[in-house]
Design a protein around this motif. Structure first.
Motif, PDB file in Angstrom:
ATOM      1  N   PHE A 168       0.729  -1.829  -0.151  1.00 54.43           N
ATOM      2  CA  PHE A 168      -0.316   0.349  -0.391  1.00 54.43           C
ATOM      3  C   PHE A 168       1.345   1.103   0.009  1.00 54.43           C
ATOM      4  N   LYS A 169       2.212   1.341   0.648  1.00 55.43           N
ATOM      5  CA  LYS A 169       3.182   2.706   0.555  1.00 55.43           C
ATOM      6  C   LYS A 169       3.126   2.631  -0.879  1.00 55.43           C
ATOM      7  N   GLU A 170       3.876   1.467  -1.354  1.00 54.34           N
ATOM      8  CA  GLU A 170       4.222   1.495  -3.275  1.00 54.34           C
ATOM      9  C   GLU A 170       3.143   2.036  -4.227  1.00 54.34           C
ATOM     10  N   ILE A 171       1.659   1.551  -3.201  1.00 58.54           N
ATOM     11  CA  ILE A 171       0.163   1.783  -4.378  1.00 58.54           C
ATOM     12  C   ILE A 171       0.586   3.835  -4.274  1.00 58.54           C
ATOM     13  N   ALA A 172       0.841   3.986  -2.553  1.00 55.54           N
ATOM     14  CA  ALA A 172       0.040   5.149  -2.136  1.00 55.54           C
ATOM     15  C   ALA A 172       1.420   6.403  -3.161  1.00 55.54           C
TER      16      ALA A 172
END
Length: 199
Positions: A159-163
């Motif tokens: 989710f960090k990469e998606i964000a």
């Protein structure tokens, strides 16, 4: 003759900036299938996907020629970010009927992320037995929700990469996943599809 096969994408981008047009041809050949698959998955329309794909590479050329690229070791990430921005621009004015969206007063910062999902089980949202049904349900999601589901489950991004890639906060990414799951559950119930999802 330059051996482009041994060059990284980042090196090819820098060669193109220095005037080597064949380096860009190699960059395009390497990245076009993966990028087009991503765009097509999000937009679900071949004509629109082709338009977004072409616009993405036009912007890439313009940005490279304007010196707006630095070798950070993440050319494909940069490329996908450009495509994402174009897709979101195209969808900005469109609304999807009967889809749950967060309201203006819905502040996801007030929620603890572990109340949205158990990070120890984040890879178990979609049971293998219902994956095909989930793919069909995903088609009906609005682009931002479909995109986060695709990145999470098909590209196995955190989710960090998606964000970071989509230019939103982690809470917004989590919120989009949450609403995607709400919507898929609602649609599954309407179509009598049994899903095993954890929220």
């Amino acid at each position: 003759m330059k051996n482009y096969a041994s060059c990284t994408d980042e090196a090819l981008a820098l060669l193109y900036i220095d005037g080597d047009n064949r380096a860009f041809d190699e960059l395009l050949a390497r990245n076009q299938q993966k990028l087009f698959s991503y765009i097509m998955f999000v937009v679900r329309d071949p004509e629109m996907a082709n338009d977004v794909f072409q616009e993405t590479f036009v912007k890439v050329i313009c940005k490279l020629q304007a010196g707006k690229y630095t070798d950070s070791g993440k050319f494909s990430f940069w490329l996908t970010r450009i495509a994402h921005n174009i897709i979101m621009d195209n969808y900005r004015d469109q609304k999807v009927a009967n889809i749950v969206e967060p309201t203006a007063d819905n502040d996801l910062n007030k929620l603890r992320s572990d109340s949205l999902m158990d990070l120890n089980r984040e890879n178990t949202y979609v049971n293998e037995q219902v994956l095909d049904d989930v793919r069909h349900l995903m088609d009906a999601l609005p682009a931002p929700q479909r995109e986060v589901v695709f990145m999470r489950f098909y590209q196995e991004m955190s989710f960090k990469e998606i964000a970071e890639l989509t230019g939103v906060s982690i809470n917004t990414s989590l919120g989009r996943m949450r609403y995607a799951i709400i919507n898929m559950r609602r649609m599954a119930k309407q179509h009598h599809i049994q899903l095993n999802m954890e929220l």
